[in-house]
Scaffold this active site. Structure first.
Site, PDB file in Angstrom:
ATOM      1  N   ILE A   1      -6.518  -3.303   1.464  1.00 60.68           N
ATOM      2  CA  ILE A   1      -7.983  -3.288   1.396  1.00 60.68           C
ATOM      3  C   ILE A   1      -8.431  -1.680   1.447  1.00 60.68           C
ATOM      4  O   ILE A   1      -9.825  -1.879   1.320  1.00 60.68           O
ATOM      5  CB  ILE A   1      -8.238  -4.215   2.642  1.00 60.68           C
ATOM      6  CG1 ILE A   1      -8.031  -3.607   4.093  1.00 60.68           C
ATOM      7  CG2 ILE A   1      -7.909  -5.600   2.412  1.00 60.68           C
ATOM      8  CD1 ILE A   1      -8.903  -3.998   5.057  1.00 60.68           C
ATOM      9  N   ASP A   2      -7.746  -0.794   1.538  1.00 64.90           N
ATOM     10  CA  ASP A   2      -8.367   0.392   2.058  1.00 64.90           C
ATOM     11  C   ASP A   2      -8.595   1.208   0.628  1.00 64.90           C
ATOM     12  O   ASP A   2      -9.404   2.341   0.772  1.00 64.90           O
ATOM     13  CB  ASP A   2      -7.341   1.440   2.778  1.00 64.90           C
ATOM     14  CG  ASP A   2      -6.628   0.899   4.069  1.00 64.90           C
ATOM     15  OD1 ASP A   2      -7.717  -0.010   4.594  1.00 64.90           O
ATOM     16  OD2 ASP A   2      -5.820   0.864   4.462  1.00 64.90           O
TER      17      ASP A   2
ATOM     18  N   GLY B   1       0.608  -1.116   0.006  1.00 59.89           N
ATOM     19  CA  GLY B   1       0.030  -0.063   0.076  1.00 59.89           C
ATOM     20  C   GLY B   1       0.755   1.323  -0.074  1.00 59.89           C
ATOM     21  O   GLY B   1       1.992   1.361  -0.507  1.00 59.89           O
TER      22      GLY B   1
HETATM   23  O1  F6P Z   1      -4.157  -0.436   5.883  1.00 61.48           O
HETATM   24  C1  F6P Z   1      -4.809  -1.739   6.289  1.00 61.48           C
HETATM   25  C2  F6P Z   1      -5.593  -1.602   7.481  1.00 61.48           C
HETATM   26  O2  F6P Z   1      -6.214  -2.627   7.680  1.00 61.48           O
HETATM   27  C3  F6P Z   1      -6.241  -0.346   7.725  1.00 61.48           C
HETATM   28  O3  F6P Z   1      -7.634  -0.564   7.097  1.00 61.48           O
HETATM   29  C4  F6P Z   1      -6.490  -0.357   9.271  1.00 61.48           C
HETATM   30  O4  F6P Z   1      -6.500   0.835   9.977  1.00 61.48           O
HETATM   31  C5  F6P Z   1      -5.016  -0.972   9.605  1.00 61.48           C
HETATM   32  O5  F6P Z   1      -4.457  -1.598   8.520  1.00 61.48           O
HETATM   33  C6  F6P Z   1      -4.940  -1.774  10.971  1.00 61.48           C
HETATM   34  O6  F6P Z   1      -3.419  -2.103  11.189  1.00 61.48           O
HETATM   35  P1  F6P Z   1      -3.058  -3.064  12.257  1.00 61.48           P
HETATM   36  O7  F6P Z   1      -3.197  -4.381  11.789  1.00 61.48           O
HETATM   37  O8  F6P Z   1      -1.977  -2.636  13.000  1.00 61.48           O
HETATM   38  O9  F6P Z   1      -4.437  -3.162  13.466  1.00 61.48           O
END
Ligand code: F6P
Length: 325
Positions: free
Chosen positions: A130-131, A105
């Site tokens: 996924i964002d 990403g």
């Molecule tokens: O960037 C992908 C993502 O799933 C975001 O949608 C979310 O804010 C973040 O990663 C969550 O990160 P972690 O796995 O560190 O909780």
């Protein structure tokens, strides 16, 4: 421009369904175009540690349908230091890797951009998150799968919400972009989507909730983007409950299940297309670009333009949601 003989492949940052499909496509396209392939494990951390292994066609057998990334991934602070990047570059030289395909990403692509500039090293990026928050491509690998997961989860919540005439606040991922919240809400017939960057008038919001109840709605579901600055689903549930304690309100936080699962057909197709386009890009002499898809055509977007803040949601979709909920 030095001849490219060996291509490195790496997944970095947060995993996304379809990364394995992209790894398969990059590996096989590279091999069938006469390149050697080396896989870097554990993201940029593994690049700094030299966790690098040669890949043959059979290394990517039977992974097209698997979620996550077989290469594993990581968040690497060291890669954002000159010392860390220097070690990464030395490892690439030792392994005789002439170009890198990075899959990930925003942070991953920013890392590749700095690295490519600093060492004049050919890098091609494939957008996977996924964002769906990268400028220059209509969609990113993993987004469609995550969106379908959100929709299916909300469908299930709807069953129980309707049975008990309840209101649900469902918190979804999406970082500071609201794509999963907005399109998840549209696809699952939700009453509202609360999205970062779009100010919600709390008074109007409460009014519209009450109107919905007056319409004798048997359930109400509001999707809330996790990065909403107000405090996510909990905040809005409390707001509604304080306004009308007689309402039966519940919260559901979908969490990391949104990042897992078999990639959808759509994600497998775009991952295969982007993976093979990354090798064509290197063959054509392109450097430091992200492969994207715009209007169903492959496009190559310079790293300097891939800035996530530029990717805006379509506000008309919010209007449609309000009109038909
Ligand atoms: O960037 C992908 C993502 O799933 C975001 O949608 C979310 O804010 C973040 O990663 C969550 O990160 P972690 O796995 O560190 O909780």
């Amino acid at each position: 421009m030095a001849e490219i003989k060996c291509i490195g492949i790496i997944t970095a940052g947060y995993d996304a369904p379809g990364m394995n499909t992209a790894i398969r496509a990059v590996t096989r396209s590279a091999i069938s175009n006469g390149y050697k392939v080396k896989a870097v494990y554990r993201g940029y951390k593994g690049l700094i540690d030299g966790d690098i292994h040669e890949f043959k066609t059979q290394n990517v057998s039977n992974i097209i349908q698997q979620g996550g990334t077989i290469l594993k991934s990581s968040q690497s602070e060291d890669f954002f230091t000159p010392e860390g990047r220097k070690r990464a570059f030395e490892n690439l030289q030792n392994e005789e890797i002439d170009a890198l395909v990075v899959i990930g990403g925003d942070g991953t692509i920013q890392g590749a951009r700095i690295f490519a500039q600093e060492f004049d090293f050919p890098c091609i990026a494939i957008p996977a998150t996924i964002d769906n928050n990268l400028f220059g491509t209509d969609t990113t690998i993993g987004y469609d799968t995550a969106l379908n997961t959100v929709m299916q989860c909300v469908d299930k919540i709807r069953d129980t919400a309707t049975s008990h005439s309840r209101m649900f606040f469902v918190e979804v991922m999406g970082d500071d972009a609201g794509f999963l919240a907005l399109n998840g809400a549209l696809s699952a017939g939700c009453e509202e989507a609360i999205i970062p960057g779009i100010n919600l008038n709390e008074e109007e919001f409460l009014q519209s909730i009450k109107q919905g109840i007056k319409k004798k709605k048997s359930s109400s579901i509001v999707l809330v983007a996790a990065n909403d600055t107000h405090g996510g689903a909990m905040h809005y549930a409390e707001l509604v409950k304080n306004d009308d304690p007689s309402l039966d309100v519940r919260i559901s936080i979908l969490g990391h299940l949104q990042r897992g699962g078999h990639p959808s057909a759509h994600d497998r197709i775009i991952a295969s297309r982007m993976g093979s386009a990354s090798i064509h890009a290197l063959k054509k002499g392109l450097r430091n670009v992200m492969v994207g898809i715009a209007n169903d055509e492959i496009v190559y977007v310079p790293f300097s333009k891939v800035i996530r803040e530029n990717r805006q949601i379509n506000r008309n979709l919010l209007e449609i949601l309000h009109n038909i909920s």
